[in-house]
Write a protein that holds these residues in place. Sequence first.
Motif, PDB file in Angstrom:
ATOM      1  N   ILE B  13      41.478  44.755  38.186  1.00 49.36           N
ATOM      2  CA  ILE B  13      40.378  45.462  38.851  1.00 49.36           C
ATOM      3  C   ILE B  13      40.188  46.848  38.238  1.00 49.36           C
ATOM      4  O   ILE B  13      39.084  47.250  37.870  1.00 49.36           O
ATOM      5  CB  ILE B  13      40.646  45.569  40.368  1.00 49.36           C
ATOM      6  N   THR B  16      38.874  46.662  34.676  1.00 50.57           N
ATOM      7  CA  THR B  16      37.436  46.369  34.643  1.00 50.57           C
ATOM      8  C   THR B  16      36.633  47.643  34.869  1.00 50.57           C
ATOM      9  O   THR B  16      35.663  47.918  34.165  1.00 50.57           O
ATOM     10  CB  THR B  16      37.080  45.332  35.729  1.00 50.57           C
ATOM     11  N   GLY B  17      37.078  48.435  35.840  1.00 48.11           N
ATOM     12  CA  GLY B  17      36.398  49.705  36.102  1.00 48.11           C
ATOM     13  C   GLY B  17      36.438  50.627  34.898  1.00 48.11           C
ATOM     14  O   GLY B  17      35.427  51.240  34.535  1.00 48.11           O
ATOM     15  N   ILE B 130      33.834  44.294  42.544  1.00 50.62           N
ATOM     16  CA  ILE B 130      34.873  44.457  41.543  1.00 50.62           C
ATOM     17  C   ILE B 130      36.195  43.862  42.026  1.00 50.62           C
ATOM     18  O   ILE B 130      37.028  43.444  41.244  1.00 50.62           O
ATOM     19  CB  ILE B 130      35.014  45.942  41.152  1.00 50.62           C
ATOM     20  N   VAL B 133      36.608  40.245  40.626  1.00 49.78           N
ATOM     21  CA  VAL B 133      36.386  39.916  39.211  1.00 49.78           C
ATOM     22  C   VAL B 133      37.432  38.950  38.667  1.00 49.78           C
ATOM     23  O   VAL B 133      37.163  38.203  37.732  1.00 49.78           O
ATOM     24  CB  VAL B 133      36.357  41.174  38.306  1.00 49.78           C
ATOM     25  N   SER B 148      34.117  38.952  33.477  1.00 50.43           N
ATOM     26  CA  SER B 148      33.550  40.302  33.469  1.00 50.43           C
ATOM     27  C   SER B 148      34.191  41.166  32.401  1.00 50.43           C
ATOM     28  O   SER B 148      33.515  41.918  31.694  1.00 50.43           O
ATOM     29  CB  SER B 148      33.768  40.993  34.815  1.00 50.43           C
ATOM     30  N   ALA B 205      28.079  44.829  33.419  1.00 46.28           N
ATOM     31  CA  ALA B 205      28.736  45.485  34.550  1.00 46.28           C
ATOM     32  C   ALA B 205      28.256  44.941  35.889  1.00 46.28           C
ATOM     33  O   ALA B 205      28.737  45.342  36.945  1.00 46.28           O
ATOM     34  CB  ALA B 205      28.478  46.992  34.489  1.00 46.28           C
ATOM     35  N   ASP B 207      28.436  42.048  37.668  1.00 48.11           N
ATOM     36  CA  ASP B 207      29.371  41.439  38.614  1.00 48.11           C
ATOM     37  C   ASP B 207      30.301  42.476  39.226  1.00 48.11           C
ATOM     38  O   ASP B 207      30.628  42.417  40.402  1.00 48.11           O
ATOM     39  CB  ASP B 207      30.255  40.407  37.884  1.00 48.11           C
ATOM     40  N   ALA B 208      30.715  43.423  38.374  1.00 48.90           N
ATOM     41  CA  ALA B 208      31.755  44.346  38.804  1.00 48.90           C
ATOM     42  C   ALA B 208      31.209  45.417  39.748  1.00 48.90           C
ATOM     43  O   ALA B 208      31.729  45.618  40.840  1.00 48.90           O
ATOM     44  CB  ALA B 208      32.405  44.997  37.592  1.00 48.90           C
ATOM     45  N   CYS B 247      38.401  55.576  38.368  1.00 51.02           N
ATOM     46  CA  CYS B 247      38.691  54.172  38.670  1.00 51.02           C
ATOM     47  C   CYS B 247      40.081  54.007  39.281  1.00 51.02           C
ATOM     48  O   CYS B 247      40.249  53.295  40.268  1.00 51.02           O
ATOM     49  CB  CYS B 247      38.580  53.325  37.398  1.00 51.02           C
ATOM     50  N   GLY B 262      34.513  49.274  44.433  1.00 47.54           N
ATOM     51  CA  GLY B 262      33.480  49.797  43.521  1.00 47.54           C
ATOM     52  C   GLY B 262      32.874  51.081  44.069  1.00 47.54           C
ATOM     53  O   GLY B 262      32.669  52.052  43.336  1.00 47.54           O
TER      54      GLY B 262
END
Lengths: 267, 300
Positions: B13, B16-17, B130, B133, B148, B205, B207-208, B247, B262
């Motif tokens: 997570i 991804t951020g 997020i 993901v 993602s 971005a 989906d996240a 993040c 998110g």
Amino acid sequence: MAGSADLHEPGFALHVEDLTVRYGSSIALWDIDLDVPPGRLVAIVGPNGSGKSTLLKSVMGLLRPVAGHIRIFGEPISRARSRVAYVHQRAEVDWDFPATVLEVVTMGLYRRIGWLRPVRKAHRQAALEALAEVGMEAFATRQIGQLSGGQQQRVFIARALIQQADLVLLDEPLAGVDAVSEDIILSLLRSLRDRGKSVVVVHHDLSTVRRRFDWMVLLNRRLIAQGEMRDVYTPANLKAAYGGQMAVFDAADADDPARSGRVGGQV
Amino acid sequence: MLAALFDSIPAMIVLTGVLVGAAAALPGVFLVLRGNAMLTDAISHSIVFGVIMVWLLTRELSGPVQLIGAGLTGVLTVALTEALTRTGLVKTDAAIGLVFSMLFATGILLIGIFARQVHLHADTILLGEIGFVWMRTTPVLGVAVPVSMVMLGVVLVLNLVFVVLFWKELKLATFDPALAAALGLAPAALHYTLLTLTSVTAVAAFDAVGPVLFIAFVIVPPATALLMTRRLALIVPLAAALSTIACVSGYFLAVHWNVAIGGMMATMTGVLFVMVLSMRALKRQLQHRRPVPGNPAPWP
């Protein structure tokens, strides 16, 4: 690259024919015919909104004219970009942009450096030399936001010098600059002229134009007059260009009409 | 060890951020400097229309087709806006508002009509999720990596290559488009490419963080970095670093308070901005009280 057969009016540094430019529904320039011989220090003069800046922008291909064509040493701008340098008005950029004085001067070389290639030491050295010419080498590492108006203008002039162009166009380079900067800029423009370069300057101050330039273009959307300063700087021409703004014109002092009237007061 | 990393949900997570932040900061710096930051708002909303259209046509929610297809909607927004402005009947900011809100609204309607049962849901579309993901993965070199993250990784590399290759051209086109044009260095083409990449990044971005929070990642870290340094080359990595801090801290605060991850990450970008802004103001106050003679004035 282009054979001489492709050239049109190569004897002139700048040749403008039948140029008409429009902003939306208003006409900015109407049917301009203009020839600037090489090796001259040229002033483009006219009241506010007379199309002076528009003319320079059209020469650089930044505006698409409705009609007419422009040639630089006989070639269209697309083939003459490396022979012409353009200094637009200071206010057209954001001086808070994070860049040093040296970086901004180096930008003048970006075309010669070429796409995708990085700026090298030799380029920075050339920029330093250009800065020395305008008396700004001590400011090389300064942020551009810290400069005064006159210093900003000198940086822009250095950026044009570094392009080593044969034709230099400047839009109001003396507007709002201090006396020191003004002297430096004027003597640089003269030395460019003396080296055979052609210098075209949009100038706002009618009272100083005669002493500083040797060729004059009078504009008010249409071309009023062009030629040697002594031939063009006449009461009749100035009146034709400025019209109502010349109300205080004193015919007795015909030798220098601007001195007697308040013609040059506009900025 | 790598597999262990991708087994850890929190790590995925946060990562991804971080990828969103780094990928968004690259075009973001130039958009903020150019005064076009809010074009991101228009672009990221419009891609909702693009995502649903591509899904209706191909039934694919991610992958290269989505990146390109939905990415084009962002460019379409800018093109439509400019066409509307050129008519001379509508001003630029109104034209932006007209175009993106219509595309966005159409997208939401289409989701309501055609995609009730699927993963596409109006809430998720707006804000992304997020926290989920890790649920959709794809094998990369034998390791299950969230889709993602793969998309964001590809886009990050794309953005990085573009910005590094065209560094000096981008700098000139942003600072002085008139000179760029006078030198024949195609500022308009560069600007459109930058907007296309912003658009593609928004799709990756999607989906996240969704289109709304995405704007925060494009604008806030670069704007914060601009307050901290005057060196353009430092602003991009600094913005990415600020995003990373936001993040990591955002994730743990979200878990602690049991709120949307998110949303908390985006909030933290704002908190960092306010902190830097206050420090700047404080520093200026102190400098005003004790002027150092002989020193040049600090920049504004």
